[in-house]
Design a protein around this motif. Structure first.
Motif, PDB file in Angstrom:
ATOM      1  N   ARG A 115      51.638  80.823  27.462  1.00  0.00           N
ATOM      2  CA  ARG A 115      52.606  79.473  27.053  1.00  0.00           C
ATOM      3  C   ARG A 115      53.592  79.664  26.259  1.00  0.00           C
ATOM      4  N   TYR A 116      53.405  80.313  25.316  1.00  0.00           N
ATOM      5  CA  TYR A 116      54.345  80.727  24.261  1.00  0.00           C
ATOM      6  C   TYR A 116      55.121  81.848  24.352  1.00  0.00           C
ATOM      7  N   ALA A 117      54.665  82.522  25.023  1.00  0.00           N
ATOM      8  CA  ALA A 117      55.463  83.992  25.325  1.00  0.00           C
ATOM      9  C   ALA A 117      56.566  83.881  26.401  1.00  0.00           C
ATOM     10  N   ASP A 118      57.727  84.505  25.895  1.00  0.00           N
ATOM     11  CA  ASP A 118      58.899  84.341  26.752  1.00  0.00           C
ATOM     12  C   ASP A 118      60.145  85.363  26.190  1.00  0.00           C
ATOM     13  N   LEU A 119      60.923  85.419  27.142  1.00  0.00           N
ATOM     14  CA  LEU A 119      62.062  86.344  26.915  1.00  0.00           C
ATOM     15  C   LEU A 119      63.216  85.499  26.309  1.00  0.00           C
ATOM     16  N   ARG A 120      63.536  85.882  24.886  1.00  0.00           N
ATOM     17  CA  ARG A 120      64.659  85.026  24.509  1.00  0.00           C
ATOM     18  C   ARG A 120      66.050  85.993  23.990  1.00  0.00           C
ATOM     19  N   TYR A 142      71.200  90.251  20.922  1.00  0.00           N
ATOM     20  CA  TYR A 142      69.938  90.585  20.928  1.00  0.00           C
ATOM     21  C   TYR A 142      69.037  90.121  22.206  1.00  0.00           C
ATOM     22  N   ILE A 143      67.951  90.951  22.222  1.00  0.00           N
ATOM     23  CA  ILE A 143      67.010  90.529  23.265  1.00  0.00           C
ATOM     24  C   ILE A 143      65.635  90.711  22.630  1.00  0.00           C
ATOM     25  N   ALA A 144      64.630  89.460  22.820  1.00  0.00           N
ATOM     26  CA  ALA A 144      63.456  89.518  22.236  1.00  0.00           C
ATOM     27  C   ALA A 144      62.310  89.208  23.289  1.00  0.00           C
ATOM     28  N   PHE A 145      61.424  90.348  23.204  1.00  0.00           N
ATOM     29  CA  PHE A 145      60.448  90.061  24.169  1.00  0.00           C
ATOM     30  C   PHE A 145      59.228  89.102  23.166  1.00  0.00           C
ATOM     31  N   LYS A 146      59.231  88.015  23.475  1.00  0.00           N
ATOM     32  CA  LYS A 146      58.333  87.233  22.300  1.00  0.00           C
ATOM     33  C   LYS A 146      57.111  86.775  23.013  1.00  0.00           C
ATOM     34  N   GLN A 147      56.130  87.485  22.162  1.00  0.00           N
ATOM     35  CA  GLN A 147      54.756  86.967  22.507  1.00  0.00           C
ATOM     36  C   GLN A 147      54.322  85.444  21.492  1.00  0.00           C
ATOM     37  N   HIS A 148      53.295  85.239  21.236  1.00  0.00           N
ATOM     38  CA  HIS A 148      53.090  83.807  21.042  1.00  0.00           C
ATOM     39  C   HIS A 148      53.436  84.166  19.385  1.00  0.00           C
TER      40      HIS A 148
END
Length: 635
Positions: free
Chosen positions: A242-247, A273-279
């Motif tokens: 739910r809190y993982a997304d690409l920013r 920048y590109i962030a592969f964000k997990q929780h």
């Protein structure tokens, strides 16, 4: 006056509204047909990939040096396929060796094949639960990849992920420097350079070439493709997803993200920048010189809350690297570390904005009020106690608002007999009743909207906290009372079955918070609905408030059962404190007899000048009354 009863239709209506809200909050699980179609799609993709091994591009996979030793025929054949890049396959480094660079925070393992990281571990954090001994891994078992597509002058494609790089590890002061070179000759190469500092999650990364302008087509940019299949590190796969997304950031620090769901794509210009964000953890690619564009992709891999999945999201980003004077020279950075607002802000590159603290005033409240206040408390006490003292501080700050709200309710309660009398007197003329009620409010010096304004003022605080707690890394794997992890649910009993929207466990803090909300609403809604006049053609607020007394705690119970227990703890303590403050105000501060005497005195004075809202409302009612009278005359 006739008592307003709660009818069955109202109950059914509110139950349906509650059901629709819950359906909108949670994504639908795929049907069996959709899962079967997805499986067939993946199988077809696997077949296509296998067939591509016989194509011209797939033949670029380089053999090891041992397999070519002394075999001039194979080397000649390989050169016919790869041209000068075959030189790299004859080097001693053309075998699947690994090189590790590490400091006290992170350990990164880079493979000769592809020249990219195959393992990224964070030394200060453990997976799933505290004491497990397993470190958090952002890259695990080749779940990430980096590939640079190069086009030769005779239109052949070189995929660097299939080529063998030659590693050279050295030191520059206290920094570790790893050079990975894909050689096409003694002085011609493509190089990836990794520089890791002694106490940093961020490392420098440079892609450069030398002497390849005679081999490559430099009129077109090379495509750099970065992929990551995010490896689960938290207790709940669905909550982590739910809190993982690409920013990403674009066009001079504008921020955005790819929405949740399947097969989300976006093409963006001027990306910094590109962030592969997990929780709670993030992989970020940053660039000194913005990429002219980026093709971004995100796919949700958690389709069923009942399935304990290993991976949560599939991310992909493709960016062009332009040649300058026939060579590549792109300076970038990698960040492999926690999604912590304080840590990310120290880099002064706006990457702290990937932490979802809310937009506008909500983000402002979190950044400049809640984060500093909470960090202060957590310096001196456990995380659970820090939440309690943090809650007390917020309630003390909001206590004047609570006082104003209760005072307004008390005034309205005192006016109840007068309002009832007007209702009985003008029960056949609702419009006249409203006009006289407004006059009564004006004479008594009571503003019927005064009770709503404090509630509106609390909404930004409520939403900001809703964003704050799920983003607080400091709560991760920190226990309090029966909760073992304040960043996840506090299960006290495992159910032998799964309840849709609720889950297969019982969390205790949401139950306590729901009970506290029920009693708080019982205390507040009685006075509100008793004093609120019913307007013709408008919903019966008394009925709505009666239903909300039961619906609100029920929503809390369902919605927060799988949320961070720290958030439920906050709402439990917050409502207990609010109930306590209201009891003190009611019994020791607000004197209803004194208020009644003051209202009676105000009635004898000249009416106060109406507020803009009151005047406008009265004008509307008088206009409606006039139109009604004209209508009767016409008939």
């Amino acid at each position: 006056m006739e008592e307003k009863k709660l009818d069955v239709k109202s109950i059914v209506g509110f139950v349906l509204i509650f059901g629709i809200l819950m359906w909108m909050m949670y994504p639908k699980e795929p049907t069996k047909q959709e899962l079967a179609a997805e499986k067939a799609k993946k199988e077809q993709l696997a077949k296509d990939a296998a067939q591509q091994k016989n194509t011209k591009t797939a033949e670029i996979v380089a053999p090891t040096a041992d397999s070519l030793k002394g075999d001039s025929t194979q080397i000649a054949k390989l050169k016919g396929t790869l041209g000068d890049f075959a030189y790299s396959a004859t080097l001693p480094s053309a075998k699947e060796n690994l090189t590790t660079i590490e400091n006290g925070l992170v350990s990164l393992t880079i493979a000769n094949k592809g020249g990219y990281i195959v393992s990224a571990k964070l030394k200060k954090y453990e997976r799933i639960k505290k004491g497990s001994g397993d470190l958090v891994e952002l890259i695990h078992n080749n779940n990430a990849g980096l590939n640079l597509k190069l086009q030769t002058q005779d239109n052949r494609v070189i995929d660097t992920k299939n080529m063998f790089f030659e590693p050279t590890l050295s030191k520059s002061g206290e920094n570790q420097v790893l050079s990975m070179r894909l050689k096409t000759g003694p002085d011609a190469f493509l190089e990836y350079t990794y520089v890791l500092k002694p106490t940093d999650y961020m490392l420098d990364f440079t892609v450069r070439s030398q002497g390849l302008n005679k081999v490559l087509n430099t009129s077109k940019p090379a495509d750099l493709e970065w992929t990551l299949k995010s490896f689960r590190n938290e207790k709940s796969a669905s909550y982590e997803a739910r809190y993982a997304d690409l920013r990403y950031a674009y066009e001079d620090s504008k921020q955005d993200y790819l929405g949740q769901g399947k097969d989300k794509t976006e093409t963006v210009d001027k990306v910094s920048y590109i962030a592969f964000k997990q929780h709670f953890f993030t992989s970020i690619l940053l660039t000194d010189k913005p990429f002219t564009k980026a093709e971004l992709y995100s796919d949700n891999l958690v389709h069923n809350d009942q399935v304990d999945t290993v991976f949560t999201k599939q991310f992909r980003a493709t960016v062009p690297l332009a040649f300058e004077n026939g060579e590549l020279n792109q300076k970038m950075n990698w960040y492999y570390g926690p999604t912590d607002y304080g840590i990310l802000k120290t880099y002064d590159r706006n990457i702290e904005k990937i932490v979802p603290l809310g937009w506008g005033i909500f983000g402002w409240i979190n950044r400049y009020l809640f984060i500093p206040a909470y960090d202060f408390f957590s310096l001196f006490m456990s995380q659970g106690l820090a939440i309690i003292f943090f809650t007390i501080l917020i309630k003390l700050i909001m206590s004047p608002v609570t006082y104003k709200s209760f005072l307004s309710q008390a005034k309205m309660k005192v006016l109840r007999p007068d309002i009832a009398e007007l209702g009985e007197k003008f029960k056949k003329d609702p419009m006249k009743k409203q006009q006289e009620t407004m006059k009564l409010y004006n004479k008594a010096g009571v503003n019927p909207m005064a009770g709503c304004i404090p509630a509106l003022l609390q909404m930004p605080v409520f939403y900001a906290l809703f964003q704050f707690f799920p983003s607080a890394l400091s709560l991760r794997q920190e226990g309090f009372l029966w909760a073992t992890d304040l960043s996840s649910f506090d299960s006290v009993y495992k159910l032998p079955f799964f309840i849709p929207l609720y889950g297969n466990h019982i969390s205790l803090f949401p139950i306590l918070a729901s009970i506290a909300i029920f009693f708080y609403m019982k205390m507040t809604t009685g006075d509100q609905q008793a004093a609120a006049p019913q307007q013709e053609g408008m919903p019966d607020m008394a009925k709505i408030m009666k239903v909300m007394i039961y619906v609100s705690p029920l929503m809390m119970l369902f919605f927060f059962n799988n949320y961070a227990s720290g958030l439920s703890l906050y709402y439990f303590i917050s409502n207990l404190i609010t109930i306590g403050i209201m009891l003190v105000i009611k019994n020791y501060i607000v004197d209803t007899d004194k208020i009644h005497a003051q209202i009676q005195e105000n009635k004898l004075k000249e009416p106060k000048k109406k507020s803009g809202f009151q005047q406008k409302l009265q004008d509307m009612m008088e206009q409606a009354e006039a139109e009604k009278a004209n209508g009767k005359k016409t008939k």
